[in-house]
Design a protein around this motif. Structure first.
Motif, PDB file in Angstrom:
ATOM      1  N   GLU A  81      -2.687   4.985   1.825  1.00  0.00           N
ATOM      2  CA  GLU A  81      -3.550   3.807   1.969  1.00  0.00           C
ATOM      3  C   GLU A  81      -3.261   3.005   3.233  1.00  0.00           C
ATOM      4  O   GLU A  81      -4.018   2.104   3.589  1.00  0.00           O
ATOM      5  N   ARG A  82      -2.188   3.324   3.919  1.00  0.00           N
ATOM      6  CA  ARG A  82      -1.793   2.558   5.104  1.00  0.00           C
ATOM      7  C   ARG A  82      -2.658   2.925   6.298  1.00  0.00           C
ATOM      8  O   ARG A  82      -3.022   4.077   6.506  1.00  0.00           O
ATOM      9  N   PRO A 141       0.821  -1.217   0.000  1.00  0.00           N
ATOM     10  CA  PRO A 141       0.000   0.000   0.000  1.00  0.00           C
ATOM     11  C   PRO A 141       0.854   1.266   0.000  1.00  0.00           C
ATOM     12  O   PRO A 141       1.963   1.291   0.514  1.00  0.00           O
ATOM     13  N   ASN A 142       0.293   2.305  -0.618  1.00  0.00           N
ATOM     14  CA  ASN A 142       0.938   3.617  -0.602  1.00  0.00           C
ATOM     15  C   ASN A 142       0.842   4.210   0.797  1.00  0.00           C
ATOM     16  O   ASN A 142       0.145   3.686   1.676  1.00  0.00           O
ATOM     17  N   LEU A 143       1.520   5.327   1.001  1.00  0.00           N
ATOM     18  CA  LEU A 143       1.497   5.958   2.318  1.00  0.00           C
ATOM     19  C   LEU A 143       0.088   6.382   2.728  1.00  0.00           C
ATOM     20  O   LEU A 143      -0.290   6.264   3.894  1.00  0.00           O
ATOM     21  N   TYR A 153      -2.815   2.475  10.454  1.00  0.00           N
ATOM     22  CA  TYR A 153      -2.034   2.150  11.659  1.00  0.00           C
ATOM     23  C   TYR A 153      -2.986   1.972  12.822  1.00  0.00           C
ATOM     24  O   TYR A 153      -3.901   2.774  13.034  1.00  0.00           O
TER      25      TYR A 153
END
Length: 93
Positions: free
Chosen positions: A83-84, A79-81, A86
């Protein structure tokens, strides 16, 4: 008489230097043994650290292999930044 005095003096001198040499050899032996023990301990510590580093490298290789398998065979993507997601975990006592 004079020859006996010279002989005794020579024997005393040789005995002194022989004893002195023996003391020096004993000191050098003990010093070398202490250094050997120190080096053995240092070698054990370095072997321990080396084993830890080898395990970390193997873990990284496994992670890379898993990622490669997931991307190539399962069609997964990284995933791109944006799309992540946490998940933060809070620990309460």
């Amino acid at each position: 008489m004079r020859n006996q005095f010279i002989s005794v003096l020579l024997l005393i001198t040789l005995s002194f230097f022989s004893a002195y040499h023996l003391v020096l050899q004993t000191y050098e032996h003990r010093n070398a043994f202490a250094q050997l023990e120190h080096l053995k301990l240092e070698k054990e510590e370095l072997n321990f650290q080396s084993n830890i580093l080898i395990e970390e490298v193997q873990f990284s290789k496994n992670q890379i292999s898993l990622r490669k398998f997931a991307v190539e065979n399962l069609g997964m993507k990284i995933p791109n930044l944006n799309e992540r997601i946490y998940i933060l975990r809070s620990i309460t006592k």
